[in-house]
Design a protein around this motif. Structure first.
Motif, short mmCIF file in Angstrom:
data_model
loop_
_atom_site.label_atom_id
_atom_site.label_comp_id
_atom_site.label_asym_id
_atom_site.label_seq_id
_atom_site.Cartn_x
_atom_site.Cartn_y
_atom_site.Cartn_z
N GLU A 16 39.51 45.27 35.81
CA GLU A 16 40.07 45.70 34.53
C GLU A 16 39.58 44.83 33.37
O GLU A 16 39.55 45.27 32.22
CB GLU A 16 41.59 45.69 34.58
CG GLU A 16 42.20 44.33 34.89
CD GLU A 16 43.71 44.38 34.98
OE1 GLU A 16 44.31 43.37 35.35
OE2 GLU A 16 44.27 45.44 34.69
N ILE A 17 39.18 43.59 33.66
CA ILE A 17 38.61 42.72 32.63
C ILE A 17 37.10 42.87 32.60
O ILE A 17 36.49 43.00 31.54
CB ILE A 17 39.00 41.25 32.89
CG1 ILE A 17 40.49 41.05 32.73
CG2 ILE A 17 38.24 40.32 31.93
CD1 ILE A 17 40.96 39.63 32.96
N ASN A 23 36.52 42.76 23.92
CA ASN A 23 36.58 41.44 24.53
C ASN A 23 36.74 41.56 26.05
O ASN A 23 37.71 41.08 26.63
CB ASN A 23 37.74 40.64 23.93
CG ASN A 23 37.41 40.13 22.55
OD1 ASN A 23 36.55 39.29 22.38
ND2 ASN A 23 38.08 40.67 21.56
N GLY A 24 35.84 42.22 26.67
CA GLY A 24 35.89 42.39 28.11
C GLY A 24 35.05 41.34 28.82
O GLY A 24 34.71 40.30 28.27
N ASN A 246 34.06 48.83 41.07
CA ASN A 246 33.40 47.53 40.93
C ASN A 246 31.93 47.65 40.54
O ASN A 246 31.34 46.67 40.07
CB ASN A 246 33.52 46.74 42.24
CG ASN A 246 34.94 46.33 42.54
OD1 ASN A 246 35.72 46.04 41.64
ND2 ASN A 246 35.30 46.31 43.81
N TYR A 247 31.31 48.80 40.75
CA TYR A 247 29.89 48.92 40.42
C TYR A 247 29.61 50.22 39.67
O TYR A 247 28.53 50.79 39.78
CB TYR A 247 29.02 48.84 41.68
CG TYR A 247 29.63 49.44 42.93
CD1 TYR A 247 29.40 50.76 43.28
CD2 TYR A 247 30.44 48.68 43.75
CE1 TYR A 247 29.95 51.32 44.42
CE2 TYR A 247 31.01 49.22 44.89
CZ TYR A 247 30.76 50.54 45.22
OH TYR A 247 31.33 51.07 46.34
N SER A 388 48.08 33.78 37.32
CA SER A 388 46.73 33.86 37.88
C SER A 388 45.75 33.12 37.00
O SER A 388 45.78 33.23 35.77
CB SER A 388 46.31 35.33 38.01
OG SER A 388 44.95 35.42 38.36
N LEU A 389 44.86 32.35 37.62
CA LEU A 389 43.81 31.66 36.88
C LEU A 389 42.60 32.55 36.64
O LEU A 389 41.62 32.13 36.06
CB LEU A 389 43.38 30.39 37.64
CG LEU A 389 44.43 29.30 37.75
CD1 LEU A 389 43.89 28.11 38.52
CD2 LEU A 389 44.89 28.84 36.37
N GLU A 390 42.65 33.80 37.13
CA GLU A 390 41.58 34.76 36.85
C GLU A 390 41.77 35.41 35.49
O GLU A 390 40.86 35.45 34.68
CB GLU A 390 41.54 35.84 37.93
CG GLU A 390 40.95 35.38 39.26
CD GLU A 390 40.81 36.53 40.23
OE1 GLU A 390 41.57 37.53 40.09
OE2 GLU A 390 39.95 36.47 41.11
N ASP A 391 42.97 35.94 35.26
CA ASP A 391 43.20 36.65 34.00
C ASP A 391 44.42 36.12 33.25
O ASP A 391 44.83 36.71 32.25
CB ASP A 391 43.37 38.15 34.26
CG ASP A 391 44.45 38.44 35.30
OD1 ASP A 391 45.24 37.52 35.62
OD2 ASP A 391 44.52 39.58 35.78
#
Length: 448
Positions: A16-17, A23-24, A246-247, A388-391
């Motif tokens: 989603e990011i 700002n993706g 994802n792709y 989460s440290l991802e988003d």
């Protein structure tokens, strides 16, 4: 000159990011020139000398451009590079390309393979043109080391022998940029494209026209084309790279809508640097706009809360909970004696009574500490809430501990950091369990 934008999207970010616009997670890094007439696609490319000559020139230009763009990654992909991650820990990372989100045209370019009418048109395997309709047949996959050997052998041959060798493997006489970047096999990275291969290809160009006609049993439709054959590689892509989100090439197509106005704002000279500067300004404006919108949203909530009280009383304070865990799936209460008798042979339950009393003494004051006969309630489920440290969003993990969870034993575990301010070592490999140094620095393994 017509050009295609090249957008780099980190595979470690959530979809989603990574796939967002504005700002993706995508970064514009360059433009790829389109050689010749854009209407002359790989659908028209075959093994004739004239077609091969033009197609090879396109591939050479493509890989010379990518050679310059990704030059700084080659050594780092083999030897690694130190990087400060989101959790403030320095790690050695090895960059590489695991996914190429491209349509069929760019897929043949990244892999340096022949077009759709050639003897071996597939960028991922050595299926012959006459066998593309066979979805249940196994074909020899393109292995990077084998393709490199074929290219090296072709260099030693004369023109006619070289062309015959390359035709039998569906390769152009082009040195592939991705061969020198570690963990970046172009044949493995080329992924099924739901937009171009299925929506605009399999369905739009082939199946939908059949639906529009008065279809008869003898409609004569043949499915011996590359986009149909690509379905054979879809299960492999899903297994190795996750769902097609994802792709997907949709985010890349969306970026072209952002880049087209930027190209109009240039003076059409040295456009790359100008478009990059315009894109940076747009990203900054989008970031400012996001914070302004968040500020307006908070003000709106505060005003709504004030309206509920008619202005006579202050707005109610929001209720906040500091606890980041909860337990569930309770079992019947049991005494400590029964627990020690049934599980005393397990290391975690040895001297359970004394350990429990020591824990209660350290957590409770003297007057609140229970004495005498105690019963406990075992729980088989633990809910952990964390950032989460991802988003940087709130997430929740559900951990189960059950000897028969849907007829199978299940014992989940998670590594948590009980002292995030303490520096931690990161040189040792991450094997899933904390070592002695990690435990001393404040990381604890928790089992449900």
């Amino acid at each position: 000159m017509n050009m295609h934008p090249i957008v780099l999207r980190p595979a470690f970010l959530p979809a989603e990011i990574r796939n967002a616009s504005g700002n993706g997670g995508g970064t514009f890094i360059g433009l790829m020139p389109i050689v010749g007439n854009p209407n002359n696609t790989i659908e028209n490319e075959d093994d004739t000398p004239t077609s091969v000559e033009l197609a090879q020139f396109k591939r050479e230009l493509y890989h010379k451009v990518t050679h310059v763009i990704f030059r700084s990654l080659r050594k780092r992909s083999h030897h690694g590079d130190a990087l400060s991650c989101g959790d403030k820990i320095m790690r050695v990372v090895y960059p590489g390309f695991l996914i190429h989100s491209v349509d069929g045209e760019e897929g043949c370019s990244t892999c340096g393979t022949h077009g759709a009418q050639a003897k071996h048109p597939c960028p991922k395997c050595l299926a012959e043109k006459t066998a593309l309709t066979m979805l249940s047949k196994h074909f020899m996959p393109r292995v990077q080391e084998v393709m490199i050997d074929i290219f090296r052998n072709a260099k030693k041959l004369g023109s006619s022998s070289r062309m015959a060798l390359l035709r039998d493997s569906g390769l152009h006489f082009v040195k592939n940029t991705f061969w020198k970047i570690n963990n970046s096999s172009p044949y493995d990275a080329y992924s099924y494209d739901l937009l171009h291969a299925f929506d605009a290809g399999e369905w739009s160009k082939h199946l939908w026209p059949l639906v529009l006609e008065k279809v008869t049993k003898e409609h004569g439709k043949k499915f011996n084309y590359l986009k149909h054959h690509n379905l054979i590689h879809l299960p492999e892509d899903i297994e190795n790279k996750g769902c097609t989100e994802n792709y997907s090439t949709r985010p890349g197509e969306g970026f072209q809508q952002e880049g087209s106005p930027a190209s109009i704002w240039t003076n059409f000279k040295n456009t790359e640097s100008q478009i990059t500067h315009i894109d940076e300004n747009q990203e900054a404006i989008a970031c400012i706009r996001m914070f302004v919108d968040l500020h307006d949203e908070e003000l709106s909530k505060a005003m709504s809360a004030e309206d509920l009280t008619d202005g006579n009383e202050p707005p109610p304070r929001p209720v906040r909970c500091q606890d980041n865990y909860a337990v569930g799936s309770p079992l019947t209460k049991i005494t400590i004696d029964i627990l020690e008798n049934t599980k005393g042979n397990l290391p975690l339950y040895r001297s359970f009574r004394s350990k429990l009393h020591e824990f209660l003494k350290s957590e409770l004051d003297k007057d609140s500490c229970p004495r005498g006969f105690l019963t406990i309630t075992p729980y088989q489920c633990l809910y952990l809430t964390y950032m989460s440290l991802e988003d940087w969003r709130e997430k929740r993990d559900i951990l189960h501990c059950d000897p028969s969870f849907h007829n199978r034993p299940r014992y989940d575990c998670v590594v948590i950091n009980t002292n995030p301010g303490m520096s931690q070592k990161s040189e040792k490999p991450d094997h899933g369990w904390p070592d002695e140094d990690t435990v001393r620095h404040g990381q604890t393994r928790v089992r449900a």
